[in-house]
Design a protein around this motif. Structure first.
Motif, short mmCIF file in Angstrom:
data_model
loop_
_atom_site.label_atom_id
_atom_site.label_comp_id
_atom_site.label_asym_id
_atom_site.label_seq_id
_atom_site.Cartn_x
_atom_site.Cartn_y
_atom_site.Cartn_z
N GLY A 1 0.79 -1.13 -0.09
CA GLY A 1 -0.19 -0.09 -0.05
C GLY A 1 0.97 1.14 0.05
N THR A 2 1.90 1.23 0.86
CA THR A 2 2.85 2.42 0.82
C THR A 2 3.32 2.66 -0.46
OG1 THR A 2 3.54 2.13 3.18
CG2 THR A 2 4.83 3.42 1.85
N ILE A 3 4.06 1.54 -1.06
CA ILE A 3 4.40 1.67 -2.41
C ILE A 3 3.60 2.40 -3.54
CG2 ILE A 3 5.37 0.48 -4.43
CD1 ILE A 3 6.62 -1.52 -2.45
N VAL A 4 2.32 1.68 -3.36
CA VAL A 4 1.51 2.21 -4.48
C VAL A 4 0.78 3.37 -4.04
CG1 VAL A 4 -1.01 1.94 -5.40
CG2 VAL A 4 0.31 -0.16 -4.84
N LEU A 5 0.71 3.98 -2.90
CA LEU A 5 0.23 5.38 -2.50
C LEU A 5 1.24 6.45 -2.89
CD1 LEU A 5 -1.79 4.63 0.55
CD2 LEU A 5 -2.76 5.47 -1.78
N ALA A 6 2.55 6.30 -2.42
CA ALA A 6 3.67 6.98 -2.69
C ALA A 6 3.96 7.20 -3.91
CB ALA A 6 4.95 6.39 -1.89
N ASP A 7 4.02 6.23 -4.93
CA ASP A 7 4.33 6.52 -6.28
C ASP A 7 3.26 7.28 -7.07
OD1 ASP A 7 5.92 5.11 -8.96
OD2 ASP A 7 3.55 5.09 -9.20
N ALA A 8 1.97 7.03 -6.46
CA ALA A 8 0.78 7.84 -7.16
C ALA A 8 0.96 9.24 -6.79
CB ALA A 8 -0.42 7.21 -6.50
N ALA A 9 1.55 9.78 -5.51
CA ALA A 9 1.62 10.95 -5.20
C ALA A 9 2.80 11.55 -5.96
CB ALA A 9 1.86 11.04 -3.58
N MET A 10 3.86 10.66 -6.03
CA MET A 10 5.04 11.32 -6.87
C MET A 10 5.32 11.26 -8.49
SD MET A 10 7.57 9.30 -3.82
CE MET A 10 8.92 9.49 -4.96
N GLY A 11 4.30 10.42 -8.91
CA GLY A 11 4.39 10.15 -10.37
C GLY A 11 3.55 11.11 -11.23
N ILE A 12 3.32 12.22 -10.90
CA ILE A 12 2.81 13.40 -12.07
C ILE A 12 3.74 13.64 -13.06
CG2 ILE A 12 3.47 15.14 -10.52
CD1 ILE A 12 0.33 15.12 -12.67
N ASP A 13 5.08 13.76 -12.59
CA ASP A 13 5.92 14.35 -13.69
C ASP A 13 5.98 13.01 -14.72
OD1 ASP A 13 7.06 12.21 -12.06
OD2 ASP A 13 8.86 13.31 -11.54
N ASN A 14 6.10 11.89 -14.13
CA ASN A 14 6.17 10.65 -15.27
C ASN A 14 4.67 10.50 -16.02
OD1 ASN A 14 5.61 7.59 -15.81
ND2 ASN A 14 7.76 7.75 -15.14
N VAL A 15 3.89 10.67 -15.52
CA VAL A 15 2.43 10.86 -16.03
C VAL A 15 2.45 11.66 -17.34
CG1 VAL A 15 -0.08 11.01 -16.01
CG2 VAL A 15 1.18 9.56 -14.48
N LEU A 16 2.83 13.01 -16.92
CA LEU A 16 2.61 14.08 -17.82
C LEU A 16 3.46 13.93 -18.81
CD1 LEU A 16 1.37 16.64 -18.49
CD2 LEU A 16 3.14 17.82 -17.04
N ALA A 17 5.04 13.45 -18.67
CA ALA A 17 6.13 13.37 -19.80
C ALA A 17 5.57 12.07 -20.65
CB ALA A 17 7.33 12.94 -18.89
N VAL A 18 5.31 11.13 -20.15
CA VAL A 18 4.55 9.92 -20.96
C VAL A 18 3.43 10.48 -21.78
CG1 VAL A 18 3.64 7.59 -21.06
CG2 VAL A 18 5.45 8.22 -19.35
N ALA A 19 2.61 10.99 -21.28
CA ALA A 19 1.52 11.40 -22.09
C ALA A 19 1.69 11.98 -23.26
CB ALA A 19 0.38 12.17 -21.10
N GLY A 20 2.67 13.33 -23.00
CA GLY A 20 3.10 14.19 -24.10
C GLY A 20 4.02 13.39 -25.01
N ALA A 21 4.69 12.35 -24.59
CA ALA A 21 5.53 11.79 -25.49
C ALA A 21 4.78 10.65 -26.57
CB ALA A 21 6.75 10.91 -24.98
N SER A 22 3.57 10.29 -25.98
CA SER A 22 2.60 9.29 -26.64
C SER A 22 2.00 9.88 -27.96
CB SER A 22 1.77 8.84 -25.68
OG SER A 22 0.84 9.63 -25.53
N HIS A 23 1.82 11.32 -28.04
CA HIS A 23 1.12 11.72 -29.15
C HIS A 23 -0.04 11.34 -29.37
CE1 HIS A 23 4.94 13.41 -30.07
NE2 HIS A 23 5.45 12.26 -30.33
N GLY A 24 -0.94 11.10 -27.96
CA GLY A 24 -2.25 10.60 -28.10
C GLY A 24 -2.42 9.15 -28.33
#
Length: 229
Positions: free
Chosen positions: A105-128
């Motif tokens: 639970g700690t791993i999942v919650l901490a990753d969700a809180a810290m992962g906005i940079d990853n999510v945004l970068a991957v979304a941009g690189a995927s071109h939709g």
């Protein structure tokens, strides 16, 4: 071959931004018995990746909203700069789990809180392309679990790798900004060439990172002199 470049970019972005994941995983599982630590790492990482896939797909869909490409691109510029200049981060607030479930639970919650940079970068690189997002993140699972710690050591030994990663994030940010329909008229025909703008974004990030580090380095000797007196 059209999807190979974006896919490799997504995997590299995951690799660049996986350092904190490795630290979170290690801290969350450190109090478990040895035979449970591996399970916590595997299941915690799979849970974190699943949440990240859902979050990234949502972001990809949201990027169709006017001005979000511009906002996301500007935020990614800041993330790339922060990647270059960030100090040794503190993870004292990550509590080790005393049971397998708590650690996962700690791993999942901490990753969700810290992962906005990853999510945004991957979304941009995927071109939709949703399938590129899913494929890139699935490929990245072993990177996050086993490769991130090794990559941290490589960055410590070869600091230029960090600048390559920041440049790739800057390239993705530039593409996101020029892809904003509301300001598309500023680029291409009659406006600034897209490649020139993206190059300027990359140069701005790398240059700002080098300048910030140089300023910090110059301040350190003066600070140490005051301490000795």
């Amino acid at each position: 071959m059209e999807w190979l470049g974006p896919l490799l970019t997504i995997v590299f972005i995951d690799l660049m931004l996986a350092g904190d994941n490795a630290i979170v995983i290690a801290l969350a599982a450190r109090n478990l018995p040895k035979h449970q630590q591996k399970k916590a790492v595997i299941w915690g990482t799979f849970g974190a990746i699943a949440i990240r896939i859902v979050a990234t797909v949502l972001v990809v869909k949201l990027l169709d909203i006017p001005w979000l490409h511009l906002a996301g691109g500007l935020l990614l510029v800041w993330i790339a700069y922060k990647l270059l200049v960030q100090e040794e981060s503190s993870h004292d607030n990550i509590k080790a789990g005393s049971t397998l479930g708590q650690a996962i639970g700690t791993i999942v919650l901490a990753d969700a809180a810290m992962g906005i940079d990853n999510v945004l970068a991957v979304a941009g690189a995927s071109h939709g392309n949703i399938w590129l997002v899913i494929a890139g993140l699935i490929i990245s699972i072993p990177i996050v679990v086993w490769g991130s710690t090794l990559f941290i050591r490589l960055i410590e030994r070869f600091s230029w790798i960090l600048y390559v990663g920041a440049a790739i994030l800057g390239y993705t940010a530039g593409h996101m900004i020029t892809g904003e329909k509301k300001i598309a008229h500023l680029f291409g025909n009659g406006g600034m060439p897209e490649w020139l703008f993206i190059g300027l974004v990359v140069a701005l990030i790398v240059g700002a990172g080098i300048l910030t580090k140089a300023i910090r380095k110059n301040k350190q000797p003066a600070h140490r002199e005051r301490e000795t007196h």
